[in-house]
Structures are given as structure tokens and as C-alpha cells.
Design an enzyme around this catalytic site. Structure first.
Site, short mmCIF file in Angstrom:
data_model
loop_
_atom_site.label_atom_id
_atom_site.label_comp_id
_atom_site.label_asym_id
_atom_site.label_seq_id
_atom_site.Cartn_x
_atom_site.Cartn_y
_atom_site.Cartn_z
N TYR A 198 -3.59 13.28 -3.17
CA TYR A 198 -4.29 12.09 -3.64
C TYR A 198 -4.79 11.16 -2.54
O TYR A 198 -4.00 10.71 -1.69
CB TYR A 198 -3.40 11.26 -4.60
CG TYR A 198 -4.21 10.11 -5.12
CD1 TYR A 198 -5.09 10.32 -6.18
CD2 TYR A 198 -4.20 8.88 -4.50
CE1 TYR A 198 -5.93 9.31 -6.60
CE2 TYR A 198 -5.04 7.86 -4.92
CZ TYR A 198 -5.90 8.09 -5.97
OH TYR A 198 -6.75 7.10 -6.38
N LYS A 207 -6.45 5.24 5.37
CA LYS A 207 -5.37 4.29 5.60
C LYS A 207 -4.47 4.73 6.76
O LYS A 207 -4.01 3.92 7.55
CB LYS A 207 -4.54 4.09 4.31
CG LYS A 207 -5.36 3.47 3.19
CD LYS A 207 -5.89 2.14 3.60
CE LYS A 207 -7.03 1.56 2.82
NZ LYS A 207 -6.94 1.25 1.44
N HIS A 227 -7.63 -4.38 6.87
CA HIS A 227 -7.96 -3.96 5.51
C HIS A 227 -8.99 -4.94 4.94
O HIS A 227 -8.69 -5.74 4.06
CB HIS A 227 -6.67 -3.96 4.67
CG HIS A 227 -6.78 -3.28 3.35
ND1 HIS A 227 -5.88 -3.49 2.32
CD2 HIS A 227 -7.65 -2.36 2.87
CE1 HIS A 227 -6.21 -2.75 1.28
NE2 HIS A 227 -7.28 -2.06 1.59
N ALA A 250 -7.16 -2.97 -4.76
CA ALA A 250 -7.61 -3.27 -6.12
C ALA A 250 -7.64 -4.77 -6.41
O ALA A 250 -7.33 -5.22 -7.51
CB ALA A 250 -6.76 -2.53 -7.16
#
Ligand code: GTP
Ligand code: SPV
Ligand code: MN
Length: 597
Positions: A198, A207, A227, A250
């Protein structure tokens, strides 16, 4: 592909001996090779070909049900000492971890092909760029890396005969969550990932390299890996000012990076250009002493749910060709895709993300989700209608403002400005946000997420704050101004108090006016807040200046609780870093407390 770099060859031999693949295939980045791999993935069922008229070049992939998000509790930073990794990272001694993982990788690619993916984070010949090579047994990973990075021969050329690279090893093995590990060895410039297929766990350029390893390199070499999204805001005079913003996973980076201004601002000639939506690498330009940013990625790995023509037209447009969709729902009527928030019309003949055929209308009416909340699209950045012309500028764009932000129902106001760089560093260091579906675990719980880097810092978080302070000293007068925003404040009935999305432009304009010294502000306990009338609410019929005032209120009791809370409070959080905590951070906390009392 002929490889002359001895370091690459030696490492490859070692990894082959460990994983024992049946075949080894070098990825050259050519369209012909990618097309062969797509065909193979479709033949084995790893990918599903979508409607090629409506979605040319688009494919679908479904992951294992237990493998739908980053796994923070299984992510490790293996520095020689535990102190270097710091109290908020998982740590194990490198030797011990290598031994543990070698047992898992041993023969993990038997009966499979090992793909060798050279990739650049950044553009070729840029002072910002870093190169990696990922070994993987997943075609899905190859195809995603092809969208997210500059991949293949171009990267081998960059490494040359003697160049260094980040050694990335991935095996999906049998996707066993009990033996899933995402491990970083910063001192060895090495990443090992096993038992996942994933996103952030396996696209190791993202990341793992571009944040965890890069943050460590940035500390050594004097730059930042953050980030952050990067956007350019063009005013009616045609000047473009660049803003970087760090929000946790998110929490709205992709949306802000691609925002469409409200109609009245569009008419005046305002535009937003996207440079990046997730990661920024920042360096001080030796020529003018200013901070410049690049986006090291070539694509967007974006959250699908909530993306619609209304909320994020540009992101949706970017997904119309050459895109891989992961864990969304399939509309079987025409082999297109659907997710919650795309429109109000779920397909009747649907396949939900786990693979069951359902009547989508009845299914959603019962409260079930057709798409996984962390379902994603992998879209080429070049597809994005508002991609900046500076997107591939090897020297980056100059940054005027840095924004931190989180998802906070209470406490944090719509926007405020820090007093200076040191205070801004404190504002970033004390960020908190409600957790989301981007990582496994509970959703909606407030946790501290400094600089949105809690899951991504490759060394001791307190040392990282020290690095921010150092960089601020180097920047001096040239330091960008630092702000904090919160699009997610809720009223007592649980409704968002701010319309968000495109209307966030109204806040960006106040921020840039502050940078240009064009607008006043009220100094209060936490920094500078706007005078309510200075947030332009033209055409926001349902909003009044009183509502803006409510969005900007500082509830001192809430703030003191945010400091003192025995579980999530700033004091408790800082205490775990012991004497590693920079004195400046303790000073800022004392100042905040005094200001609030
Ligand atoms: P990662 O890719 O995980 O790093 O996420 P991100 O920070 O890019 O977040 P993204 O822009 O994908 O937004 C995540 C979710 O937040 C989506 O469901 C959006 O619809 C929602 N969202 C984004 N911006 C806003 C906003 O201004 N207001 C509200 N209420 N929701 C927003
Ligand atoms: C995030 O979680 O912040 C993402 C998605 O951008 S992932 O690549 O899975 O980390
Ligand atoms: Mn992200």
C-alpha cells in the site's frame, strides 16, 4: 540497461542473494516497457483496465483488506542509538533489525520477478535532487513509481559511475500484517519495507525517502524536507507569490494546492498555480539568501473521497488519464470509478472497494462506504490544469510564507500569525490535529503532530526543532513569515464554521497582505490575529463579520487546557524530549502561558 556503478552492482547482488527472485528486470522508464507491465498486471488480475474511452490509460487496483493505509506502529527509525531516533519514533538497534528482517526477506521473491527501479526525487541536474533505487516484487509499485517519480534511465544517468543513492528494498511477500515492517536506516541511506503493498508503505520514494531519509540528510546538509504543499498565488498585476503549507495527512494539502478562487476574485484576475501537493524540499539560495522550494514528486497520490468537481475540480481533472485508482469503487455499468463525495449518484451496479458486487444506491443508503476512506488516485502532475510553469524549475520557487495547520474542532482560530521565526517554530512544534484514515488506528482523536511530521521525521523530533531554529538564524531577515490556519473549526452543533476549499483563498490573501505589510492585525496571547473585517467575505451570503469574529476567537480556557492536558497537552508532550528540547521552545511555552494567564 548497462550499469557501471560498482556500488549499485554490489548491492544488487547482495539483495538478489537475499530475496532469491526467479528473474530480475531493469526498469528503463520507456513507455513500451510500462505497457508490457500493465498487460501483465491485467492478465494476473493485479490491475483492472478501466473504460479507455472515458479514462484513457487508467487502471484500478485493490489492496488486501488489512493493507489500506500507512502503519505507523510498524514504522521504524533504526539509528545507532535510541536517542537519535527520539521518543516519538519506533526504534530498534540496526543490527538487530537487519537480522530480523533478513530472515523475512530470505527467499521472499522466489517464483517472482525483482524489478529494479532507479528514480529521481526532483528533476535531473538540480541541486535539490536525490536518487534512489527501489527493488520490488510488485508491478503495482513499478507503475506507481512511474507516475510519482522521474524513473528509469534518466535516474541511472544521474547516479553515474560513482554517485550515491538511497537503497530501497520492498517485498510484498505475503502481505502479512503481523510481519509488516517499514524500516529506515538513516546512517546507511537504506529503506526496507516488507509485507505491505500500500501507498506510503511501498512507494519508497515518497514518505520513506523524501521525508524520513531526506529530513535526516537535510539536517546533515543544511536544508529542509517537509510534509508541505507548494502553491503560487498570482495577483491581478501578474505577480506570483509562493506559499508552503504543512497539514497532517488527509487535512487538505492537495485541496489547498489546487484551489479555485471564489468567483469575485477570479474576475479580478487572481489565480492559483500548483507546484506541489504533499512534499517540499527547501534550501537557502546562496545568491539571494532566500528560502526556495521544490516538489520532489512527479505525480499526486491523492485522497479520493471528497474529491469532486465542486471541491477540487483540478485534482479530479488530473485523474482523467494515465491514473491508477486504489481501493475506490468501480461503476460496472461503464467501468469508471466512484467514491463518496464524487457526486450524489452512487452507481447501482457497483463493486465496492473490497470486491463485492453491490447495489451502490442501497448500499450507501444503509450507511456503508463504497470506497475506502483512504482510497487514492495516483495521477501525473502534468495532467493538472493549474500546474505551475515553475513545477520543474530545478532551482525551485522563492517562499514568502509558511503555513502550519491542523484539523481542530475547537481551540485553533481560522488563522493567526506568529510573532517571528522562533515563535513560528513553536507554533509548528505544538501543532495538533485529529487523526484521519491515512494511517491505521482510531480516527478523530486529537494528537500532537509537529509540523505535520510526526509520522515522517527521520531523527529526534527535538533535534529537528533545533534544525528549524538554526535555519531561521541563517535566513535572518529573509525568513518567510509563519502562520497557522484551521479550516475545520466546528460550532456547538458540530457544523464546520468555515466554508473551506476555494474560500480558503480569502485567508491566503490576508496572509500575503501581512507579508507585504499591507494590513494591520490584533496582537493577542497567541500571536497576531486578523481584524475580523479584514477577512474578505464578499459573496459569502451565509456569513457575517460576526461569524468571522467567532472563527477568530481565542478561548483562553481551551488554550490553557491545550497546554496542561495530562494526556495531549503541550507540557506533557515537551517533557518526553528531556534536555534535547531546545531552550527556545521552553521559553516560548512559558511566554504563551504567561500571555494566557
Ligand atoms: P495526504 O495526501 O494524506 O497528505 O492528504 P492531504 O493533506 O493532501 O488532504 P486532502 O487535500 O486530500 O484532503 C483530505 C480531506 O479533507 C478530503 O476529504 C477533503 O475533502 C477534506 N478537505 C480539504 N480541504 C478542506 C476544507 O477546506 N474544509 C473542509 N471542511 N474539508 C476539507
Ligand atoms: C499521507 O498519508 O500523508 C499520504 C499518503 O500522503 S501516503 O503516501 O500513504 O503516505
Ligand atoms: Mn501526505
Amino acid at each position: 540497461m548497462e550499469i557501471k556503478n560498482q556500488k549499485v552492482l554490489t548491492w544488487l547482488e547482495e539483495m538478489k542473494a537475499l530475496c532469491k527472485p526467479d528473474n530480475v528486470v531493469f526498469i528503463d522508464g520507456s513507455e513500451a516497457q510500462l505497457e508490457e507491465l500493465r498487460k501483465e498486471a491485467v492478465a494476473t488480475g493485479e490491475m483492472i483496465k478501466l473504460n479507455q474511452e472515458k479514462l484513457p490509460g487508467c487502471y484500478y487496483h485493490r489492496t488486501a483488506e488489512n493493507d489500506v493505509a500507512r502503519v505507523e506502529d510498524r514504522t521504524f527509525i533504526c539509528t545507532p542509538t535510541e536517542e537519535e531516533a527520539g521518543p516519538i519514533n519506533n526504534w530498534m538497534a540496526p543490527d538487530e533489525m537487519y537480522a530480523k528482517l533478513k530472515a523475512l526477506y530470505d527467499g521472499s521473491m522466489k517464483g517472482r520477478t525483482m524489478y529494479v527501479i532507479p528514480f529521481i526525487m526532483g528533476t535531473p541536474n538540480s541541486p535539490f535532487s536525490k536518487v534512489g533505487i527501489e527493488l520490488t516484487d510488485s508491478i503495482y509499485v513499478v507503475l506507481n513509481m512511474g507516475i510519482m517519480t522521474r524513473m528509469g534511465q534518466v535516474a541511472m544517468n544521474e547516479i553515474g559511475e560513482n554517485g550515491d543513492f538511497t537503497k530501497c528494498l520492498h517485498s510484498k511477500k505475503d502481505v502479512n500484517p503481523e510481519e509488516r515492517y517499514i524500516v529506515h536506516f538513516p546512517q546507511d541511506n537504506t529503506i526496507w519495507s516488507i509485507n505491505s503493498a500500500y501507498g506510503g508503505n511501498v512507494l519508497l520514494g515518497k514518505k520513506c525517502l523524501a521525508l524520513r531519509i531526506a529530513s535526516y540528510l537535510g539536517k546533515q546538509e543544511g536544508w529542509f524536507a517537509e510534509h508541505m504543499l507548494i502553491l503560487g498565488l498570482e495577483n491581478p498585476e501578474g505577480e506570483v507569490h509562493y506559499i508552503c503549507a504543512a497539514f497532517p495527512s488527509a487535512c487538505g494539502k492537495t485541496n489547498l494546492a489546487m484551489l479555485i478562487p471564489p468567483e469575485y476574485l477570479k474576475k479580478k484576475g487572481y489565480k492559483v498555480w500548483t507546484v506541489g501537493d504533499d512534499i517540499a524540499w527547501l534550501r537557502i539560495n546562496p545568491e539571494d539568501g532566500k528560502l526556495y522550494a521544490i516538489n520532489p514528486e512527479a505525480g499526486f497520490f491523492g485522497v479520493a473521497p471528497g474529491t469532486s468537481e465542486k471541491t477540487n475540480f483540478n485534482a479530479l481533472a488530473a485523474t482523467k488519464k494515465g491514473t491508477i485508482f486504489t481501493n475506490v469503487a468501480i461503476n460496472n455499468e461503464d467501468m469508471t470509478v466512484w467514491w463518496e463525495g464524487l457526486d450524489k449518484n452512487p452507481p447501482s451496479d457497483a463493486t465496492e472497494w473490497k470486491g463485492a458486487k453491490v447495489d451502490g444506491k442501497a448500499y450507501t443508503a444503509e450507511g456503508n462506504k463504497l470506497a475506502h476512506p483512504n482510497s487514492r488516485f495516483t495521477a501525473p502532475a502534468a495532467n493538472c490544469p493549474c500546474i505551475s510553469k515553475e513545477f520543474e524549475n530545478p532551482n525551485g520557487v522563492p517562499v514568502s510564507a509558511i503555513i502550519f495547520g491542523g484539523r481542530r474542532a475547537k481551540c485553533a482560530p481560522l488563522v493567526y500569525q506568529s510573532r517571528d521565526w522562533q515563535h513560528g517554530t513553536f507554533v509548528g512544534a505544538t501543532m495538533a490535529s485529529e487523526t484521519t484514515a491515512a494511517a491505521t488506528g482510531a480516527v478523530g482523536v486529537v494528537r500532537r503532530d509537529p509540523m505535520a511530521m510526526k509520522p515522517f521525521v527521520g531523527y529526534n523530533m527535538a533535534t529537528y526543532w533545533g534544525h528549524w531554529l538554526e535555519m531561521g538564524k541563517k535566513l535572518g531577515e529573509n525568513a518567510p513569515k509563519i502562520f497557522h490556519v484551521n479550516w475545520f473549526r466546528k460550532d456547538d452543533d458540530g457544523n464546520f464554521m468555515w466554508p473551506g476549499f476555494g474560500d480558503n483563498m480569502r485567508v491566503l490573501l490576508w496572509i500575503l497582505d501581512r507579508c507585504a505589510g499591507k494590513v494591520d492585525a490584533d496582537e493577542c496571547a497567541i500571536g497576531y490575529v486578523p481584524k475580523p473585517e479584514d477577512i474578505d467575505i464578499t459573496d459569502l451570503d451565509e456569513m457575517s463579520v460576526e461569524d468571522v469574529k467567532a472563527l477568530l476567537t481565542i478561548d483562553k480556557a481551551e488554550w490553557l487546557k491545550d497546554i496542561e492536558d495530562p494526556e495531549t497537552g503541550i507540557k506533557k508532550y515537551f517533557a518526553q524530549f528531556g534536555d534535547k528540547l531546545p531552550k527556545e521552545m521552553a521559553d516560548e511555552l512559558a511566554k504563551l502561558e504567561a500571555n494566557l494567564s
